[in-house]
Design a protein around this motif. Structure first.
Motif, mmCIF file in Angstrom:
data_model
loop_
_atom_site.group_PDB
_atom_site.id
_atom_site.type_symbol
_atom_site.label_atom_id
_atom_site.label_comp_id
_atom_site.label_asym_id
_atom_site.label_seq_id
_atom_site.Cartn_x
_atom_site.Cartn_y
_atom_site.Cartn_z
ATOM 1 N N LYS A 43 17.704 125.570 -53.431
ATOM 2 C CA LYS A 43 18.051 124.463 -54.330
ATOM 3 C C LYS A 43 19.125 124.909 -55.301
ATOM 4 O O LYS A 43 19.192 126.071 -55.683
ATOM 5 N N VAL A 44 19.929 123.953 -55.743
ATOM 6 C CA VAL A 44 20.854 124.163 -56.851
ATOM 7 C C VAL A 44 20.765 122.924 -57.730
ATOM 8 O O VAL A 44 20.619 121.809 -57.226
ATOM 9 N N GLY A 45 20.785 123.130 -59.033
ATOM 10 C CA GLY A 45 20.676 121.999 -59.954
ATOM 11 C C GLY A 45 20.627 122.503 -61.382
ATOM 12 O O GLY A 45 21.251 123.504 -61.709
ATOM 13 N N TYR A 46 19.887 121.787 -62.214
ATOM 14 C CA TYR A 46 19.709 122.231 -63.595
ATOM 15 C C TYR A 46 18.933 123.541 -63.611
ATOM 16 O O TYR A 46 18.306 123.918 -62.629
ATOM 17 N N GLN A 47 18.943 124.232 -64.744
ATOM 18 C CA GLN A 47 18.272 125.527 -64.841
ATOM 19 C C GLN A 47 16.804 125.482 -64.439
ATOM 20 O O GLN A 47 16.273 126.463 -63.936
ATOM 21 N N ASP A 48 16.154 124.347 -64.617
ATOM 22 C CA ASP A 48 14.723 124.305 -64.318
ATOM 23 C C ASP A 48 14.404 124.506 -62.832
ATOM 24 O O ASP A 48 13.277 124.839 -62.496
ATOM 25 N N VAL A 49 15.368 124.357 -61.922
ATOM 26 C CA VAL A 49 15.088 124.652 -60.508
ATOM 27 C C VAL A 49 14.876 126.149 -60.298
ATOM 28 O O VAL A 49 14.282 126.571 -59.308
ATOM 29 N N ALA A 50 15.356 126.964 -61.232
ATOM 30 C CA ALA A 50 15.270 128.425 -61.106
ATOM 31 C C ALA A 50 14.103 129.013 -61.881
ATOM 32 O O ALA A 50 13.796 130.186 -61.741
ATOM 33 N N ILE A 51 13.459 128.206 -62.695
ATOM 34 C CA ILE A 51 12.409 128.743 -63.581
ATOM 35 C C ILE A 51 11.027 128.435 -63.041
ATOM 36 O O ILE A 51 10.780 127.434 -62.466
#
Length: 155
Positions: free
Chosen positions: A147-155
């Motif tokens: 996924k790529v998107g806002y920071q919350d996709v990585a947290i």
């Protein structure tokens, strides 16, 4: 609480294990935070070590793939917002990797609990000039962008 982990080094516990470090991203040094999901009274899971070790082993070769997906995401987001036809200073025309690198800054690596996604699960966070509030995030599973998107996709 502070521990000295043999893989990560000195870690502080603040709602998860954290460490500040410096990492090279496209030839530039960034001060980032490494955040490892966990409980204060439990050991870091072997799958989390494996995810981080594999990321670091392939870090140099993965960076171009990050830029490719971020550039596609940016172009799509810019189009969705109509800024490909109407000028907006926050969303300038960006069409090359070099241009993109002037608009993003690496800020962190997150290592979630291992039961979130199957495989080696890692999040990469960035600040970006076009969205100061939400930033930018990439979620990798087995070193592939999920996924790529806002920071919350990585947290």
């Amino acid at each position: 609480m502070i521990i000295d982990d043999e893989v990560f080094g000195e870690l502080n516990y603040e709602f998860g294990w954290t460490k500040d470090t410096t990492i090279d991203f496209f030839g530039k040094e960034y001060e980032i935070s490494i955040m490892i999901d966990g409980e204060e009274d439990e050991e870091i899971d072997e799958a989390q070590y494996e995810s981080y070790s594999s990321l670091m082993q392939h870090w140099g070769e993965l960076q171009p793939s990050f830029i490719d997906v971020i550039l596609k995401y940016y172009v799509q987001k810019r189009h969705e917002l109509g800024y490909d036809v109407e000028v907006n200073e926050r969303y300038p025309l960006i069409s090359t990797s070099d241009q993109l690198l002037n608009h993003i800054s690496l800020t962190g690596i997150t290592i979630p609990f291992p039961d979130i996604n199957e495989g080696r699960d890692i999040g990469i966070t960035f600040d970006c000039t076009w969205d100061n509030e939400n930033g930018l995030g990439i979620r990798l599973v087995n070193e592939q962008v999920l996924k790529v998107g806002y920071q919350d996709v990585a947290i």
